[in-house]
Every structure is written in structure tokens, then in C-alpha cells.
Design an enzyme around this catalytic site. Structure first.
Site, mmCIF file in Angstrom:
data_model
loop_
_atom_site.group_PDB
_atom_site.id
_atom_site.type_symbol
_atom_site.label_atom_id
_atom_site.label_comp_id
_atom_site.label_asym_id
_atom_site.label_seq_id
_atom_site.Cartn_x
_atom_site.Cartn_y
_atom_site.Cartn_z
ATOM 1 C CE LYS A 120 42.941 42.942 40.424
ATOM 2 N NZ LYS A 120 42.133 44.106 40.864
HETATM 3 C C1 LIG Z 1 40.823 44.057 41.314
HETATM 4 C C2 LIG Z 1 40.303 45.175 42.139
HETATM 5 C C3 LIG Z 1 39.138 45.046 42.940
HETATM 6 C C4 LIG Z 1 38.293 43.804 42.961
HETATM 7 O O1 LIG Z 1 38.924 42.706 43.583
HETATM 8 P P1 LIG Z 1 38.390 41.216 43.378
HETATM 9 O O2 LIG Z 1 39.407 40.347 43.976
HETATM 10 O O3 LIG Z 1 38.264 41.031 41.877
HETATM 11 O O4 LIG Z 1 37.058 41.110 44.051
HETATM 12 C C5 LIG Z 1 38.768 46.122 43.729
HETATM 13 N N1 LIG Z 1 39.457 47.284 43.711
HETATM 14 C C6 LIG Z 1 40.575 47.446 42.955
HETATM 15 C C7 LIG Z 1 41.271 48.767 42.965
HETATM 16 C C8 LIG Z 1 41.034 46.409 42.146
HETATM 17 O O5 LIG Z 1 42.139 46.583 41.379
#
Ligand SMILES: *Cc1c(COP(=O)(O)O)cnc(C)c1O
Length: 474
Positions: A120
Site C-alpha cells: 500500500k
Molecule cells: C491490502 C492488501 C491486499 C489486498 O489488496 P487489494 O488491492 O485490496 O486487492 C493484499 N495483501 C496485503 C498485505 C494488503 O495489505
């Protein structure tokens, strides 16, 4: 470039106009009115670029209301080796998203070397710099209100800390995040970051945020903003690393690659879809879920049936514990030929807690490269162990879900890149269960649990959070 809503009933707007918002007024999600195309010659020119130059080559085609020199400066400030500093030893942090070869035709695309050890940060760091720029230009301020169970809140706080014009109010369930996650967030001492620990569960935090956002007068007066996963700025930033990963493992544009993506809200893999629509030679987009397999169900049956929180399981890949994939509407809009009336018809039932069935379109879904699979606790523990034994590499639980599903869907002639969405240090307890040892933590983060913490505790009380915001803002 203008941005249109998937529901077709909102005016088209520029990038800067949609940057600070979430949903379009008609309840839809924003997408560019068309996807810019990269030709073979464009791809050849982009092949040797470093991350920031590549990001500029892509983003400048989608963001045309920020002067190019300013956009370039924002991107250069964001994608720096010292911001994405937690690369594994032997990797080059300057690659920003280095690839790690496990064996022939099988790679990790490492997206989690930013300040909060999850992918993120790739988008959120850019968003922080874009917010500061756009707010300064327009003389505005914003108060970001959010709820988190861990990853999103910390990524948002590390991106927005110290940014002029931005305050963050982040609600989290009191004593329910991991010690590491709590320490990461609560040890921030920046004046513009406010951590509020709510006596309750994540859904209570979410409900408080919704209640405040539904008070239109309060929202307008106190300039309440959000940085949730449907924000277009986050999606667009994520498009870049698909290109970077592609160039890292191919030597000519005639080759294709596949990506396996640990998925929850469909934001990450949606960026892969957009990269493919812009001309990146993608073979398969492998959607991997955990036990919360609403997306796997769709790609196998054509039925999209979001589930309520009572039917959402708590798993050992908690950032994928999502049963309503907010970004999925973006793909369906393209799938139905950008027919917004059709999207409105499909979501009329979803928005009422129902489902839709578009089985007849499954051959078309396949044309877009999508396939899927799911994983469970035992399988992710086994995958973590096998990867550790076979390659001497430690992966986290989310990445393990991605790898498990990738291995089931491999084509020997096509390189497969598994997106690494978090570093193992972030999920110590699950890693100890899998391997019997505590995963390595970047040295800069040793002992953060002992740092002084700054947070306020609050009951589940909408009036109290409003008063809290009023006090801090005035
Ligand atoms: C947010 C997240 C996901 C999922 O990603 P999306 O964009 O919501 O599909 C997967 N793994 C981790 C570690 C995350 O923080």
C-alpha cells in the site's frame, strides 16, 4: 484526460478534481474516459527506465492537469531508494520494486519495501505528495478520516505525516491490532496525525466513519476526506509496477508475462487490468483469494455475491479478509463494454445486499486474461515452509496465498510474477507458526514496540469523534 463514473450519471472531471474524493456522486467509481495506448516503440523506450522515469512516462499520460515539471518533481520525490529502503539484502533498493527469482519462470515482484512493509506504500506515498501539492495550489485543507485494522491506516499515516494542509484522524479497534502494527502507528509524533483507539471492533470504527461521512453538513464544514481503496490516485500509481516487473523479466516486447495477485478489494489486480488495457503484454492475471473467496467464486461461476461481515472470516492473511470487492465495478464496466446502464442494473441488486449472475460473459472474462483460485490457512503455512526450504526465502501469508494459486495456474512457457504484498516481519505470529522462528525485521524497526506512543481512547460514539475533530481543527 477526463474521468467518468462507471454509473454514467456524474459529470466528467479532471484528475485533480477527483483526487481528494472517493465515490462519484452517482455512487460509481471513476475511470479515465479512455485508456492511453503504449505502442511497441513506446515500450522499447520505457524498457531501460528507472522507476521514477517509468512512473512519469505512464502517469503523465493519465494526469494532464498538473504541469509536467511539477508532476515529475512529485514523482521523483516519492520513488526514492531511501523511501523504499527495506529491500532484502542483495537487492538494490533503487529498483523500488525489485524482482526476486525463485526458479526459472517464477519470480516475486517485491512491492513491500516502503515504510510500512506492505504494497500500500507504493500508492499511498505518491498520494501524500499529490495531496500536499493540490491542496497548496487551491489553498484548501483536508481532514482525512479513516478506519483501519492495520495496513491501510499505517500506510496513510506514513504518507501524510508532516504534509501541509492535511490532518489524519485514524480510528482503530483498541488493543486489537498486532503489537507491531500498533507501535508503527501510535509511535508517530507528528502534530497532524491523530490516532484514536476505539473500544470496539473494526466494524465499529468503520460505522463511526460512515456516520460522520453521512452527515453532509459536517462533512462539508470540516472538509472530511478519505483515502480508501477506491481512490483513483491509488489505482493509477499501482499501474507502474506491472510495467516495471514486465521489463525486469523479459528482453523483448514480443514476450508475455503473467501476474499472480493476492486480492481483497480488487484494487491491486485492477491496476494490472489497466496496465494490460494500455498495451502491456500480459498473458494471465491470476486473482488469488484466501478463505474469503467472493472473487474466486465470480471468476469460476460468473456469479458475484458479496457477503456481509457475519460471513467474513478472520484469517491469517487478514488484509484480504474482504467480502465486497469495492474496485471490482471498474473491471465490470469494461467487461460490459462501458455500458453504464448495465452497471447500474447489476449494482442495483448488489447495493441492496444481493448478487448478480453474468455467466454468459465468462468467455469474455477469459479474454481479459483473468483466472483465479483460493487458499486456506493450512495451504499458506505449507507454502511458506516450502518456499523457505526450497529457495531459502521467507514470504508473508498474503504473498503465500498468491504463490499457492500461481503454482496451480502456471504455463511453462510464460514467466509468472507473484506480487509480494507484505514483508514477513509484519505478520510475526503467523510466521512463527509456519517456521518456528521469528522473521527477520529491518534493523531500523527493531524495538519500535518500546517507543513512546501517542493515541486517544474513545468509546463507540459518533458525537465524540465529531467533537474530537472540531477541537483539533479549531
Ligand atoms: C491490502 C492488501 C491486499 C489486498 O489488496 P487489494 O488491492 O485490496 O486487492 C493484499 N495483501 C496485503 C498485505 C494488503 O495489505
Amino acid at each position: 484526460m477526463k474521468y467518468i463514473s462507471t454509473r454514467g450519471l456524474s459529470p466528467a472531471l479532471s484528475f485533480s478534481e477527483i483526487l481528494l474524493g472517493g465515490l462519484a456522486p452517482d455512487g460509481g467509481l471513476y475511470l479515465p474516459e479512455h485508456y492511453p495506448q503504449f505502442s511497441d516503440a513506446d515500450l522499447t523506450a520505457m524498457r531501460g527506465m528507472g522507476y521514477a522515469d517509468l512512473a512519469f512516462a505512464i502517469l503523465s499520460r493519465l494526469i494532464d492537469d498538473i504541469p509536467a515539471a511539477d508532476l515529475k518533481a512529485i514523482i521523483d520525490k516519492t520513488y526514492r531508494a531511501d523511501v523504499y529502503a527495506y529491500a532484502r539484502s542483495g537487492q538494490n533498493a533503487a529498483d523500488i520494486t525489485p524482482t526476486l527469482k525463485l526458479e526459472d519462470q517464477l519470480y516475486l515482484l517485491c512491492l513491500s519495501n516502503g515504510p510500512t512493509l506492505a504494497f500500500k506504500d507504493m500508492a499511498m506515498q505518491l498520494l501524500g505528495n499529490l495531496f500536499e501539492y493540490v491542496l497548496a495550489k487551491t489553498g484548501k485543507t483536508t481532514n482525512i478520516l479513516g478506519a483501519t485494522s492495520g495496513d491501510t491506516g499505517s500506510a496513510a499515516e506514513y504518507a501524510m505525516r508532516g504534509k501541509k494542509g492535511v490532518r489524519v484522524f485514524m480510528l482503530s479497534p483498541h488493543k486489537k491490532m498486532s503489537r507491531f502494527q500498533t507501535a508503527q502507528m501510535f509511535s508517530l509524533q507528528d502534530d497532524n496525525i491523530h490516532n484514536i483507539a476505539v473500544n470496539g471492533v473494526f466494524d465499529d470504527c468503520q460505522d463511526m466513519v460512515k456516520a460522520v461521512s453521512n452527515d453532509a453538513a459536517f462533512k462539508a464544514q470540516y472538509k472530511i476526506g478519505a483515502v480508501n481503496s477506491i481512490n483513483w490516485g491509488r489505482i493509477v500509481a499501482q499501474v507502474v509496477y506491472y510495467f516495471k516487473g514486465y521489463f525486469a523479466v523479459t528482453s523483448s516486447n514480443s514476450e508475455k508475462v503473467s501476474f499472480a495477485v493476492p486480492s481483497g478489494n480488487f484494487g491491486n489486480v485492477c491496476a494490472g487490468h489497466i496496465a494490460r488495457m494500455m498495451g502491456l503484454p500480459v498473458d494471465k492475471l491470476v486473482v488469488a483469494t484466501n478463505e474469503n473467496d467472493v472473487l474466486d467464486e465470480f471468476f469460476k461461476t460468473g456469479v458475484y455475491r458479496p457477503r456481509g461481515s457475519a460471513n467474513t472470516y478472520h484469517t491469517s492473511s487478514p488484509s484480504m479478509d474482504i467480502s465486497k470487492a469495492s474496485n471490482f465495478e471498474r473491471f465490470v464496466f469494461d467487461l460490459v463494454g462501458r455500458d453504464s446502464a448495465k452497471v447500474r442494473e447489476l449494482w442495483a441488486s448488489v447495493d441492496q445486499g444481493g448478487a448478480f449472475d453474468i455467466k454468459a460473459l465468462l468467455p469474455k472474462v477469459a479474454d481479459y486474461g483473468f483466472i483465479s483460485g483460493s487458499s486456506n490457512h493450512q495451504e499458506r503455512m505449507r507454502t511458506i515452509r516450502e518456499v523457505h526450504e526450497k529457495y531459502a526465502v521467507t514470504i508473508d501469508t498474503h504473498t503465500a496465498d498468491g504463490l499457492k494459486v500461481a503454482l496451480e495456474n502456471r504455463d511453462a512457457s510464460v514467466p509468472m510474477l507473484v506480487l509480494e504484498t507484505a514483508l514477513p516481519a509484519k505478520f510475526e505470529d503467523a510466521l512463527v507458526e509456519a517456521l518456528g522462528t521469528v522473521p527477520e525485521r529491518p534493523s531500523a524497526l527493531q524495538g519500535i514496540e518500546a517507543l513512546p506512543q501517542r493515541f486517544d481512547v474513545m468509546d463507540f460514539d459518533v458525537a465524540a469523534i465529531k467533537q474530537y475533530i472540531v477541537n483539533k481543527v479549531s
